[in-house]
Every structure is written in structure tokens, then in C-alpha cells.
Design an enzyme around this catalytic site. Structure first.
Site, mmCIF file in Angstrom:
data_model
loop_
_atom_site.group_PDB
_atom_site.id
_atom_site.type_symbol
_atom_site.label_atom_id
_atom_site.label_comp_id
_atom_site.label_asym_id
_atom_site.label_seq_id
_atom_site.Cartn_x
_atom_site.Cartn_y
_atom_site.Cartn_z
ATOM 1 N N HIS A 1 10.060 -7.331 5.981
ATOM 2 C CA HIS A 1 10.913 -6.435 5.193
ATOM 3 C C HIS A 1 10.781 -5.006 5.701
ATOM 4 O O HIS A 1 9.688 -4.475 5.804
ATOM 5 C CB HIS A 1 10.521 -6.482 3.704
ATOM 6 N N LYS B 1 -1.240 -4.034 -3.439
ATOM 7 C CA LYS B 1 -2.364 -3.643 -2.604
ATOM 8 C C LYS B 1 -3.608 -4.554 -2.694
ATOM 9 O O LYS B 1 -4.501 -4.463 -1.855
ATOM 10 C CB LYS B 1 -2.804 -2.206 -2.966
ATOM 11 N N PRO C 1 -0.879 -4.653 -9.856
ATOM 12 C CA PRO C 1 -0.089 -5.204 -8.741
ATOM 13 C C PRO C 1 1.091 -4.345 -8.292
ATOM 14 O O PRO C 1 1.743 -4.673 -7.290
ATOM 15 C CB PRO C 1 0.395 -6.555 -9.279
ATOM 16 N N TYR D 1 2.798 2.502 1.018
ATOM 17 C CA TYR D 1 3.242 1.137 0.744
ATOM 18 C C TYR D 1 2.986 0.220 1.943
ATOM 19 O O TYR D 1 2.561 -0.924 1.779
ATOM 20 C CB TYR D 1 4.729 1.123 0.364
ATOM 21 N N TYR E 1 12.058 -2.598 -7.348
ATOM 22 C CA TYR E 1 11.139 -2.115 -8.384
ATOM 23 C C TYR E 1 11.983 -1.301 -9.366
ATOM 24 O O TYR E 1 12.580 -0.302 -8.972
ATOM 25 C CB TYR E 1 10.049 -1.213 -7.792
HETATM 26 P P1 RFL Z 1 -9.898 -14.271 -5.215
HETATM 27 O O1 RFL Z 1 -8.582 -14.627 -4.656
HETATM 28 O O2 RFL Z 1 -10.007 -14.076 -6.688
HETATM 29 O O3 RFL Z 1 -10.921 -15.401 -4.756
HETATM 30 C C1 RFL Z 1 -12.229 -15.485 -5.286
HETATM 31 C C2 RFL Z 1 -12.726 -16.910 -5.144
HETATM 32 O O4 RFL Z 1 -14.080 -16.947 -5.608
HETATM 33 C C3 RFL Z 1 -14.265 -18.094 -6.423
HETATM 34 N N1 RFL Z 1 -15.366 -17.840 -7.377
HETATM 35 C C4 RFL Z 1 -16.600 -18.383 -7.247
HETATM 36 N N2 RFL Z 1 -17.110 -19.195 -6.338
HETATM 37 C C5 RFL Z 1 -18.407 -19.565 -6.504
HETATM 38 N N3 RFL Z 1 -19.185 -19.156 -7.547
HETATM 39 C C6 RFL Z 1 -18.688 -18.321 -8.496
HETATM 40 N N4 RFL Z 1 -19.430 -17.922 -9.514
HETATM 41 C C7 RFL Z 1 -17.331 -17.900 -8.358
HETATM 42 N N5 RFL Z 1 -16.536 -17.101 -9.090
HETATM 43 C C8 RFL Z 1 -15.340 -17.080 -8.474
HETATM 44 C C9 RFL Z 1 -12.927 -18.307 -7.100
HETATM 45 O O5 RFL Z 1 -12.773 -19.660 -7.489
HETATM 46 C C10 RFL Z 1 -11.961 -17.900 -6.002
HETATM 47 O O6 RFL Z 1 -11.536 -18.999 -5.225
HETATM 48 O O7 RFL Z 1 -10.474 -12.931 -4.550
HETATM 49 P P2 RFL Z 1 -10.237 -12.329 -3.076
HETATM 50 O O8 RFL Z 1 -10.470 -13.365 -2.015
HETATM 51 O O9 RFL Z 1 -11.018 -11.064 -3.049
HETATM 52 O O10 RFL Z 1 -8.681 -11.989 -2.997
HETATM 53 C C11 RFL Z 1 -8.098 -10.978 -3.777
HETATM 54 C C12 RFL Z 1 -6.636 -11.317 -4.102
HETATM 55 O O11 RFL Z 1 -6.589 -12.625 -4.632
HETATM 56 C C13 RFL Z 1 -6.013 -10.321 -5.095
HETATM 57 O O12 RFL Z 1 -6.392 -8.996 -4.772
HETATM 58 C C14 RFL Z 1 -4.458 -10.384 -5.093
HETATM 59 O O13 RFL Z 1 -4.006 -11.625 -5.548
HETATM 60 C C15 RFL Z 1 -3.871 -9.274 -5.984
HETATM 61 N N6 RFL Z 1 -2.399 -9.325 -6.056
HETATM 62 C C16 RFL Z 1 -1.619 -8.805 -5.036
HETATM 63 N N7 RFL Z 1 -2.192 -8.297 -3.914
HETATM 64 C C17 RFL Z 1 -1.413 -7.850 -2.868
HETATM 65 O O14 RFL Z 1 -1.978 -7.369 -1.855
HETATM 66 N N8 RFL Z 1 -0.034 -7.925 -2.878
HETATM 67 C C18 RFL Z 1 0.620 -8.426 -3.957
HETATM 68 O O15 RFL Z 1 1.850 -8.530 -3.911
HETATM 69 C C19 RFL Z 1 -0.156 -8.862 -5.107
HETATM 70 N N9 RFL Z 1 0.434 -9.381 -6.190
HETATM 71 C C20 RFL Z 1 -1.768 -9.897 -7.170
HETATM 72 C C21 RFL Z 1 -0.324 -9.901 -7.208
HETATM 73 C C22 RFL Z 1 -2.491 -10.466 -8.222
HETATM 74 C C23 RFL Z 1 -1.850 -11.020 -9.295
HETATM 75 N N10 RFL Z 1 -2.652 -11.616 -10.299
HETATM 76 C C24 RFL Z 1 -2.338 -12.755 -11.038
HETATM 77 C C25 RFL Z 1 -4.021 -11.170 -10.484
HETATM 78 C C26 RFL Z 1 0.331 -10.443 -8.279
HETATM 79 C C27 RFL Z 1 -0.401 -10.986 -9.346
HETATM 80 C C28 RFL Z 1 0.405 -11.515 -10.502
HETATM 81 C C1 PHB Z 2 4.957 -10.650 -5.614
HETATM 82 O O1 PHB Z 2 5.869 -11.081 -4.896
HETATM 83 O O2 PHB Z 2 4.239 -11.407 -6.285
HETATM 84 C C2 PHB Z 2 4.721 -9.194 -5.689
HETATM 85 C C3 PHB Z 2 5.429 -8.344 -4.845
HETATM 86 C C4 PHB Z 2 5.223 -6.970 -4.931
HETATM 87 C C5 PHB Z 2 4.314 -6.466 -5.840
HETATM 88 C C6 PHB Z 2 3.583 -7.309 -6.664
HETATM 89 C C7 PHB Z 2 3.798 -8.688 -6.593
HETATM 90 O O3 PHB Z 2 4.137 -5.123 -5.913
#
Ligand code: RFL
Ligand code: PHB
Length: 390
Positions: free
Chosen positions: A72, A297, A293, A385, A201
Site C-alpha cells: 500500500h 505499530k 492499534p 506510519y 481511518y
Molecule cells: P503475542 O503475539 O501475544 O505472542 C505471545 C505468545 O506467548 C505465549 N505465552 C506463553 N507461552 C508460555 N508460557 C506463558 N506463560 C505464556 N504466556 C503467553 C502466547 O500463547 C503467545 O503465543 O506477542 P508478540 O510475539 O510480542 O507479538 C505482538 C503482536 O501480536 C501484537 O503487537 C500485535 O498483534 C498488535 N496489533 C497490531 N500490530 C501491528 O503492528 N499492526 C496492526 O495492524 C495491529 N493490529 C494488533 C492489531 C492487536 C490487536 N489485538 C487484538 C490485541 C489489531 C488488534 C485487534
Molecule cells: C488491521 O487490519 O487489523 C489493522 C490495520 C490498521 C490498524 C490496525 C489494525 O491501524
């Protein structure tokens, strides 16, 4: 069992670090408390910075992202019934982002780890790091009714916000900084073409909305909701109606609706834990910090942490130098705080807060109007961004 690095957590940060270490000939074991299928059932991030894409390539797991991901060059901001495009590519001298789901990134890393003989242990209960203050740390866990022990040189805490790693340093001088936002995001996935080929957005007096996607046939949409709202309160029709109300009319008319295949509510939080290193234990990704989110980031910050830690461990094993692992926390936190600031700013500018009122709404609209007319302000947004340099 003995290995060089035990990685707690098989999310994107743990798997990425594991693969970079494996490629560099550094032995590692990944432990996770849940199953692979459970991890692959979580729908999360969707936007990857170039730095994250480069790391995925460096790990050897980037091929499918290049085939199926959507590059994008810009995104849209909507406010006061208007649309304004942020030309990421033009404003940043040629940078862009990649729209490719975290679930796919995780799957590609899991498959690559299996193909390259990496050891991962899933459904490991009561994982606990020990003796990381000294030179001989180890990790214990339970599986199939037995307690196991892995001796190692280092422990990487890649276990997310609710993991055990940060908890285990709570009494060792850990400082926490936090802001909890008074609303959540209700998100759906639907097998319908996205309303636009770029993300939208939307600032609206009824609350924020985001139009995102996973592919040209699968949409990901969010609307700001109350913190105590529940998924059961939202039929698919109610969701589509609310989304359309928050978009300018010409965009709303183009929304293709369909049944949701996922629907969930996520709270929004800004959080940083300092420092990110305790002896031979390192905190990585969501274990150390959370961003709302809005700026996309979270995953990208996890990737820059992995980059700094991998450099440190590579230097330790290759050149017998502690310099880069000693610098890990400081280097990672310098980038973390800038992404925290950006996500906080974008959240404040785009959402309706209890205190926003009519005056606050006009302030947000004035800021967005200024942004749409000022190349300097647009460039600052674009630069953040696409991701600040590592
Ligand atoms: P994770 O992905 O949470 O993985 C952690 C893993 O550790 C395990 N765990 C354990 N294992 C052993 N013993 C324990 N006691 C444990 N406790 C936990 C878990 O089972 C899991 O498998 O962390 P990690 O690897 O640091 O990754 C971080 C990302 O997942 C997170 O920052 C992103 O998902 C945030 N996020 C977004 N980030 C972006 O860069 N771009 C986005 O567009 C974006 N959109 C989002 C998001 C997060 C969202 N939610 C639901 C929180 C959108 C949403 C809706
Ligand atoms: C997503 O596609 O889940 C998404 C995209 C942009 C954001 C957050 C989440 O800023």
C-alpha cells in the site's frame, strides 16, 4: 536438555527471533503454553512496515508475503464528511507498507521453523524462567504430567502482555508506564471485497471507524465501542449500519456487506515496561510494551526489538562481545517510546473520548484539516506510519 537460547512464546516475535538465530547457527528452543492451532486462530495485526518485511525475508519466511501481500502506497483519513489521502510513498521518498495478516506471518514462520528443524514445544504448562541473574539460567515447564528443565545461556521473554517473563521480574526494579483508554474496538472479518483499495481511518462524532482488509476479497473493519460493550449486542446488520454512519456518504455507499466470520472486542492500552533486560532475561515485543492499534505499530515494534536482540546475541556468540546485548534495552526503548507517542497521538486525534464534546470534536477536525493542507504535518504522519528507522 540444553540449548543456547530459550524463547518463551511462539507469537511473531518468538518465531522471528528463533528463525534468525537458527539461520545464524545459534541453538534455540521455543516454548508456548497453547497449541499451534490456537495461535493460528487469533486474528490480529494487518499492516507491516518495511523493516518487518525485511526481517521476514532475512528469516527466509518472506516468500508468500511477497506473493500474496498487498503493498500500500497510501491511506485515507476521513473527517467532517471529507476524505484526505496520505501519500505514504510520495511523502517518505518511496516507502510503503505491506498489508498481510499477522496470522499468515505466524503460519509462514511456523512452517519455516518446521522445515529447518527448529525445536518448538507447544502446550507447555507452568513455564518458569530461573536464575537469570547469574551465568547459568534455566527454564522449567510441565508437559504430559512431567516437569522438564532446559539449561541455557539466555532467555528471551516473547510471551506477550499476559506472559510469565515480565511477571518474573516485577520485584527486580521494573518500572511500568500505562494509559488505559476509555473505549474498545469492535472488529469483524467478512468475506467481501474491501470498500476501497486503501485503508480508511475515519474520525466521526459517533466514534472512530477503520476500514482495513486481509486480501482483495476479505475485509477487516472496526468501529470504536464502549469498554463494557459485548459482541452479543452487535448483530452483523447493526455493525454494518454503524460503520456506514461513520464514513463519508460516497464511501458508505460503496461498502459491500456480508456475514461476519469473526467478531471480537479489543481494549486499547498504551504500556511500557523499563528496562527490557534483567541479567540474562530479555523482554521482547508485547511482553514489554503495548500500543493502541490505531497506528498499526504493535507487531512492528516486536520486530524492531527482535532486530536489536538478534544483533546482540549474534555479536555475543560471534565476536565474544557483550556490547550489543548491553545496549539492547536502551536501543529498543528509544524506538518504542517514539512509536508509543505516535500511536497515542493518532488515538487521541481519531477517537471520541467521554470529555471530547463539541469543542473537542472541532479541535480534532481542525487538526485533521491542518494536516490535510500542510505537507510538513502530512509528512510527519507518513514518516511515523511507514516506521521510523531501526
Ligand atoms: P503475542 O503475539 O501475544 O505472542 C505471545 C505468545 O506467548 C505465549 N505465552 C506463553 N507461552 C508460555 N508460557 C506463558 N506463560 C505464556 N504466556 C503467553 C502466547 O500463547 C503467545 O503465543 O506477542 P508478540 O510475539 O510480542 O507479538 C505482538 C503482536 O501480536 C501484537 O503487537 C500485535 O498483534 C498488535 N496489533 C497490531 N500490530 C501491528 O503492528 N499492526 C496492526 O495492524 C495491529 N493490529 C494488533 C492489531 C492487536 C490487536 N489485538 C487484538 C490485541 C489489531 C488488534 C485487534
Ligand atoms: C488491521 O487490519 O487489523 C489493522 C490495520 C490498521 C490498524 C490496525 C489494525 O491501524
Amino acid at each position: 536438555m540444553r540449548t543456547q537460547v530459550v524463547i518463551i512464546g511462539s507469537g511473531p516475535s518468538g518465531l522471528l527471533l528463533g528463525q534468525l538465530l537458527t539461520n545464524a547457527g545459534i541453538d534455540n528452543v521455543v516454548l508456548d503454553r497453547v497449541s499451534q492451532d490456537y495461535i493460528l486462530g487469533r486474528i490480529r495485526a494487518g499492516v507491516l512496515e518495511e523493516g518487518m518485511c525485511q526481517l521476514l525475508d532475512q528469516s527466509g519466511a518472506g516468500a508468500r508475503m511477497h506473493r500474496e501481500g498487498l503493498p500500500h502506497d497510501g491511506f485515507e483519513l476521513t473527517f467532517s464528511g471529507r476524505r484526505h489521502r496520505i501519500d505514504l510513498h510520495g511523502l517518505t521518498g518511496g516507502k510503503r507498507v505491506m498489508v498481510y495478516g499477522q496470522t499468515e506471518v505466524t503460519k509462514d514462520l511456523m512452517d519455516h521453523r518446521a522445515a529447518t528443524g527448529g525445536v518448538s514445544i507447544y502446550e507447555a504448562e507452568n513455564v518458569a524462567p530461573h536464575d537469570f541473574d547469574g551465568a547459568s539460567p534455566y527454564v522449567t515447564y510441565e508437559k504430559d504430567g512431567k516437569t522438564h528443565r532446559i539449561d541455557c545461556d539466555f532467555i528471551a521473554g516473547c510471551d506477550g502482555y499476559h506472559g510469565v517473563s515480565r511477571k518474573s521480574v516485577a520485584d527486580k526494579g521494573l518500572e511500568e508506564f500505562e494509559r488505559v483508554y476509555p473505549f474498545g474496538w469492535l472488529g469483524i472479518v467478512s468475506e467481501v471485497p474491501p470498500v476501497s483499495h486503501e485503508l480508511i481511518y475515519a474520525n466521526h462524532e459517533r466514534g472512530f471507524a477503520l476500514c482495513s482488509m486481509r486480501s482483495t476479497t476479505r475485509s477487516r473493519y472496526y468501529v470504536q465501542c464502549a469498554l463494557d460493550d459485548r459482541v452479543d449486542n452487535w448483530s452483523d446488520d447493526a455493525f454494518w449500519d454503524e460503520l456506514r454512519r461513520r464514513l463519508p456518504a460516497e464511501a458508505a455507499e460503496k461498502v459491500t456487506t456480508g456475514p461476519s466470520i469473526e467478531k471480537s472486542i479489543a481494549p486499547l492500552r498504551s504500556f511500557v515496561a523499563e528496562p527490557m533486560r534483567f541479567g540474562r532475561l530479555f523482554l521482547v515485543g508485547d511482553a514489554a510494551h503495548i500500543v493502541p492499534p490505531t497506528g498499526a505499530k504493535g507487531l512492528n515494534l516486536a520486530a524492531s526489538d527482535v532486530h536489536y536482540l538478534f544483533e546482540g546475541l549474534q555479536e555475543f556468540y560471534g565476536e565474544k562481545s557483550n556490547a550489543a546485548i548491553d545496549a539492547y534495552s536502551q536501543r529498543a526503548l528509544a524506538r518504542v517510546w517514539k512509536a508509543e507517542r505516535f500511536s497515542w497521538w493518532m488515538t487521541n486525534t481519531m477517537h471520541r473520548f467521554p470529555e471530547t464534546g463539541r469543542f473537542g470534536q472541532r479541535m480534532q477536525e481542525a487538526e485533521l484539516d491542518y494536516l490535510s493542507q500542510s505537507e510538513a504535518a502530512s509528512r510527519s504522519l507518513a514518516e511515523n506510519y511507514v516506521g521510523l528507522p531501526y
